[in-house]
Enzyme design. Structure first.
Site, short mmCIF file in Angstrom:
data_model
loop_
_atom_site.label_atom_id
_atom_site.label_comp_id
_atom_site.label_asym_id
_atom_site.label_seq_id
_atom_site.Cartn_x
_atom_site.Cartn_y
_atom_site.Cartn_z
N HIS A 1 0.81 -1.22 0.00
CA HIS A 1 0.00 0.00 0.00
C HIS A 1 0.85 1.27 0.00
O HIS A 1 0.33 2.37 -0.11
CB HIS A 1 -0.93 0.02 1.22
C1 UD1 Z 1 -2.18 5.10 5.84
C2 UD1 Z 1 -0.95 5.47 6.68
C3 UD1 Z 1 0.01 4.31 6.71
C4 UD1 Z 1 -0.65 3.03 7.13
C5 UD1 Z 1 -1.84 2.77 6.21
C6 UD1 Z 1 -2.57 1.49 6.59
C7 UD1 Z 1 -0.20 7.81 6.65
C8 UD1 Z 1 0.82 8.73 6.12
N1 UD1 Z 1 -0.23 6.60 6.08
O1 UD1 Z 1 -1.77 4.98 4.49
O2 UD1 Z 1 1.05 4.60 7.64
O3 UD1 Z 1 0.27 1.95 7.04
O4 UD1 Z 1 -2.73 3.89 6.32
O5 UD1 Z 1 -3.69 1.30 5.80
O6 UD1 Z 1 -0.94 8.17 7.52
N2 UD1 Z 1 -8.75 5.22 0.92
C9 UD1 Z 1 -10.02 4.71 0.69
N3 UD1 Z 1 -10.75 4.29 1.75
C10 UD1 Z 1 -10.27 4.37 3.02
C11 UD1 Z 1 -8.99 4.89 3.24
C12 UD1 Z 1 -8.25 5.30 2.19
O7 UD1 Z 1 -10.46 4.64 -0.45
O8 UD1 Z 1 -11.00 3.99 3.95
C13 UD1 Z 1 -7.96 5.72 -0.20
C14 UD1 Z 1 -7.91 7.23 -0.17
O9 UD1 Z 1 -8.90 7.81 -0.88
C15 UD1 Z 1 -6.56 7.54 -0.73
C16 UD1 Z 1 -5.73 6.32 -0.41
O10 UD1 Z 1 -6.64 5.28 -0.07
O11 UD1 Z 1 -6.60 7.67 -2.11
C17 UD1 Z 1 -4.71 6.54 0.65
O12 UD1 Z 1 -5.26 6.76 1.94
P1 UD1 Z 1 -4.41 7.49 3.09
O13 UD1 Z 1 -5.14 7.47 4.36
O14 UD1 Z 1 -3.93 8.79 2.58
O15 UD1 Z 1 -3.09 6.63 3.25
P2 UD1 Z 1 -2.82 5.07 3.28
O16 UD1 Z 1 -2.12 4.73 2.03
O17 UD1 Z 1 -4.03 4.28 3.66
#
Ligand code: UD1
Length: 364
Positions: A197
């Protein structure tokens, strides 16, 4: 004590539950703030249901945003409002997500004591967003609870740390031990789990394609189960890569806590870029192939969980040949019964939350 905890992303939910349980047992007032960084049912609510996390007192509804600055700024701004109203004695943050950083910064700027659980971890590469978060949170913290001896050493060697620090073991293992009887039996055995991820791996089409080639070639030796993170799924759809995944790789939706651990229990090998999974696989004695978290080739062989190396985990970079060789080796060792499954960390014994509160009650 009046405590505010700030959580928002999947790993935060897992790490906060033993802290909430212990604080309630001791009669402290605990206010839970969910930033909303993770919002899908499978990334958020399922953890609240399964781990019996209390309903958050505040939901800041941030929603994940591709821009880290904007997301962290929103968390900081909205958490500050909560802290001004609640006036807690301490703010607790766990791990290294943007929600943890926003919570720590908001508290520090209001002169509220900050507690960091899972402090001191370092991969020594500032291109990793979590590394930036870890350092800033540690600098803001008054009480720092480390999971390993290396984390303690990292803090000793860091000039900017003004708080007090202790090794209390890994809080995620408290969660695992407290919930072990609820973990169901996965219906099959002897497969490989693959997860990815990290933005550095999944936001770049060339790199994502390389990862698919690696798991495709590993899948010729062993079935792969791939619980796909929403970020990874979005990118695979965007770059039209899903169809390149071979038949022996089973892509499934992200799993809740209990199902993921059920899957992990019966797996033979793990390939991942997730820090949390590296540590949990090591605790269970499951061989783990670590993929890069960094963009720089010279930094491919870095992890914040250095103590797992040489035990059960090994770096594979982005090298198909190395991945296949290591899977072969691990499978041979497992089949010959050469691998002994045991907890390599005596300090990871489910007592972290108790130690944290013993110390905090003494200090405050
Ligand atoms: C985040 C954490 C990471 C952790 C990971 C576990 C930070 C910097 N990163 O990364 O340390 O290991 O979570 O999952 O805080 N999205 C969805 N649905 C959700 C959540 C996210 O669709 O419920 C999508 C968002 O729209 C976005 C992407 O996933 O495009 C990234 O989400 P984000 O929370 O920014 O970071 P993670 O990659 O999940």
């Amino acid at each position: 004590m009046k405590i505010v905890s700030v959580i928002g992303a999947r790993p935060n939910f897992v790490k906060i539950i033993p802290i909430i349980n212990e604080s309630r047992k001791r009669g402290h007032e605990h206010i839970l703030v969910h930033t909303g960084q993770h919002y899908d049912f499978r990334m958020s609510q399922i953890f609240f249901q399964e781990l019996k996390l209390p309903k958050p007192d505040y939901n800041l509804n941030i929603k994940a945003n591709h821009k880290h600055g904007e997301q962290t700024a929103e968390i900081l701004k909205k958490t500050e409002n909560v802290l001004e109203k609640e006036k807690p004695d301490v703010v607790i943050v766990v791990g290294d997500t943007n929600s943890s950083l926003g919570g720590a910064l908001a508290a520090k700027k209001l002169n509220i004591k900050v507690v960091h659980v899972e402090a001191g971890l370092r991969a020594y590469d500032l291109s990793i967003p979590e590394e930036v978060n870890r350092i800033l949170i540690d600098v803001c913290s008054d009480f720092l609870f480390c999971p390993t001896d290396t984390a303690v050493k990292n803090l000793k060697n860091s000039k900017d740390i003004t708080g007090k620090f202790w090794n209390v073991g890994n809080i995620s293992i408290d969660t695992l031990i407290q919930n072990k009887n609820l973990i169901p039996e996965w219906p099959e055995k002897g497969y490989c789990i693959f997860t990815t991820h990290r933005p550095v791996n999944v936001d770049r089409p060339k790199r994502l394609e390389l990862l698919i080639e690696i798991i495709n070639s590993v899948s010729e030796m062993i079935k792969i189960i791939f619980p796909i993170h929403p970020r990874t799924k979005k990118m695979m759809q965007k770059y039209k890569l899903i169809s390149k995944i071979k038949k022996n790789v089973k892509v499934i939706e992200p799993l809740g806590y209990l199902d993921f651990h059920s899957l992990l229990n019966n797996s033979s090998i793990v390939i991942t870029d997730s820090g949390g999974i590296i540590a949990e696989a090591c605790y269970r004695g499951i061989p783990c192939l670590i993929m890069p978290q960094s963009l720089k080739k010279t930094n491919y062989n870095l992890t914040e969980w250095t103590e797992t190396l040489g035990r059960n985990s090994i770096f594979i970079g982005l090298d198909q040949k190395i991945a296949v060789e290591n899977v072969k080796n691990f499978l041979r060792q497992t089949n010959n019964g050469e691998r002994k499954l045991k907890n390599p960390y005596p300090g990871w014994n489910g007592n972290s939350s108790k130690k944290i509160f013993d110390i905090l009650e003494g200090e405050l």
